[in-house]
Scaffold this active site. Structure first.
Site: not given
Ligand code: PLP
Length: 470
Positions: A148, A233, A235, A273
């Site tokens: 990312y 992570d 997410i 997400k």
């Molecule tokens: C792997 C990853 N980590 C962190 C984030 C950031 O997310 P947040 O909107 O919760 O700050 C993203 C956003 O695209 C992501 O893809």
């Protein structure tokens, strides 16, 4: 205007990463956004990992539960209490509901302890906070590529920590191996850097794949042997729409088998997400390390989640009927959408990495490159943006080591707009193949020129690019 010398080094250096094609594509889109009625030839945004597929479920819940948004409880208003509440430990009712939601997403195989959560303003803040807790400036975290692009900002910019890439390759579907981990570790040591840990994204952004149990074991055994930290992570954990199912590093059996201390494992999560709420800025760190828990909680003062948001979401997430239905329905919608997109690309003769999660596909456009280099990749991206009218994100912005891969998002638009984008791609692919005289597809090879210099050259050319469409 203040002289440069009067400003901090942080703001005058350019390590924020904002000049990446990943972010520049968003800027180009904002200058000419597609709109069915007002701008039908505009750029379609396929570079934003946003989940808009289940928004109606959230809106329906809100319309049925209006008191949650107006702070009414048993006939009295909680407005004053909410407006004054600012404890950095967060609302206990929200942390409990969030911990249970995280457990539900993990198939209830994991019990998340609400007392071990630290609330942060999104996963962005959670990742940075962990870096502040675990690394000194100049110390390194190993991160598998492609990764990312926001990590360059989140992990490095303000903390001064460094990222050492773990190079993963298409030959094994970009999976992490022991050899690639060792190579990255040795690279850091040769560069006289102390390695403090590994950070992985599972499910992966941009690959849209989940880590297999064997890859997780390799990873856990490696961090255990080196005595370093692991940040996972997670997410995208609620976006897993088909098998193999998601395995979280919080699963006890896995940790026990690999003989790794729980003190070294830290999870990052957010509602940006899975619930599609990036604007609410709700992130979380889950850690069993008491020191990290205490320090990260104190640091969370710099990026708290508003009590208004916590209250509303505590009501929503403690509605078990709603969460069960949302999780299942959101997965079904993602599965259908991914299938629609992948088959549309297949009809154009374009392939993707096989995926089972995420809001995007990792698409192989190497056969459309004019030269099998990162320069060729930039040229193709520019054509996609200015001639085809879609913003997709080049693999080089994810630090991919092979040119020709692009991350293409499919969940931030309606089905109709997705069809229009597929139609645009189809015409472009046909034109390109006709021009190539159906030349055999080129396989990706090593970059000929550095990505940075290519990018600088690209920016000046992009400014003068014509915006005509076919
Ligand atoms: C792997 C990853 N980590 C962190 C984030 C950031 O997310 P947040 O909107 O919760 O700050 C993203 C956003 O695209 C992501 O893809």
């Amino acid at each position: 205007m203040a002289a440069q010398g009067m400003l901090s080094r942080k703001i005058t250096c350019n390590s924020h990463g904002e000049d990446s094609s990943y972010f520049l594509g968003w800027k180009e889109y904002e200058r000419n956004p597609y709109d069915e009625t007002n701008n039908p030839t505009g750029i379609i945004q396929m570079g934003l990992a946003e989940n808009q597929l289940s928004f109606d479920l959230l809106e329906t819940w809100l319309s049925k539960n209006p008191k949650a948004a107006t702070f009414m409880n048993n006939g009295s208003s909680l407005f004053k209490h909410m407006a004054l509440f600012q404890d950095y430990h967060g609302l206990p009712s929200f942390k409990k509901a969030l911990a249970e939601f995280m457990g539900e997403i993990r198939g209830n195989r994991v019990k998340i302890d609400a007392e071990r959560l630290v609330l942060t303003a999104g996963a962005t803040s959670a990742n940075e906070t962990l870096m502040f807790c675990l690394a000194e400036p100049g110390e390194a975290f190993l991160v598998p590529t492609p990764y990312y692009p926001g990590f360059d900002r989140d992990l490095k910019w303000r903390t001064g920590a460094e990222i050492i890439p773990i190079h993963c390759h298409s030959s094994n579907g970009f999976q992490l191996t022991e050899a690639s981990l060792r190579e990255a570790y040795d690279d850091a040591v040769n560069r006289k850097m102390k390695v403090k840990g590994v950070l992985v994204t599972n499910p992966s952004n941009p690959l849209g794949t989940t880590m297999s149990s064997s890859s997780l074991k390799v990873l856990l055994t490696f961090v255990g042997a080196k005595g370093i930290h692991l940040i996972c992570d997670e997410i995208y954990s609620g976006t897993v729409f088909s098998s193999p199912s998601f395995i979280s590093v919080t699963e006890e059996a896995l940790l026990a088998e690999c003989n790794v201390s729980k003190d070294c494992i830290h999870i990052v999560y957010s509602l940006s997400k899975d619930l599609g709420l990036p604007g609410f800025r709700v992130g979380v760190i889950y850690t069993c390390n008491d020191h990290v828990l205490a320090a990260a909680t104190k640091m969370s003062s710099f990026g708290l989640v508003s009590s208004q948001t916590q209250y509303l979401l505590s009501k929503m997430l403690s509605d078990k009927k709603f969460t069960a239905n949302y999780i299942a329905e959101n997965r079904t919608r993602l599965r259908l959408r991914q299938k629609q997109f992948v088959s549309g690309l297949k009809r154009c003769g374009i392939g993707c990495l096989k995926s089972n999660a995420g809001l995007f596909c990792w698409v192989d456009l190497s056969s459309l490159l004019e030269s099998p280099t990162f320069e060729g990749e930039m040229q193709l991206w520019m054509k996609m943006l200015h001639h085809v009218g879609i913003n997709i994100s080049p693999g080089s912005s994810f630090h991919c080591s092979e040119p020709g891969w692009f991350r293409v998002c499919f969940a931030n638009m309606s089905e109709k707009v997705l069809s229009i984008s597929l139609q645009r791609i189809k015409i472009f692919v046909k034109q390109s193949r006709d021009k190539q005289g159906k030349a055999p597809a080129m396989g990706p090879t090593k970059p000929a020129v550095s990505r940075k210099s290519l990018f600088t050259r690209w920016i000046s050319r992009a400014d003068s690019a014509e915006s005509e469409r076919f």
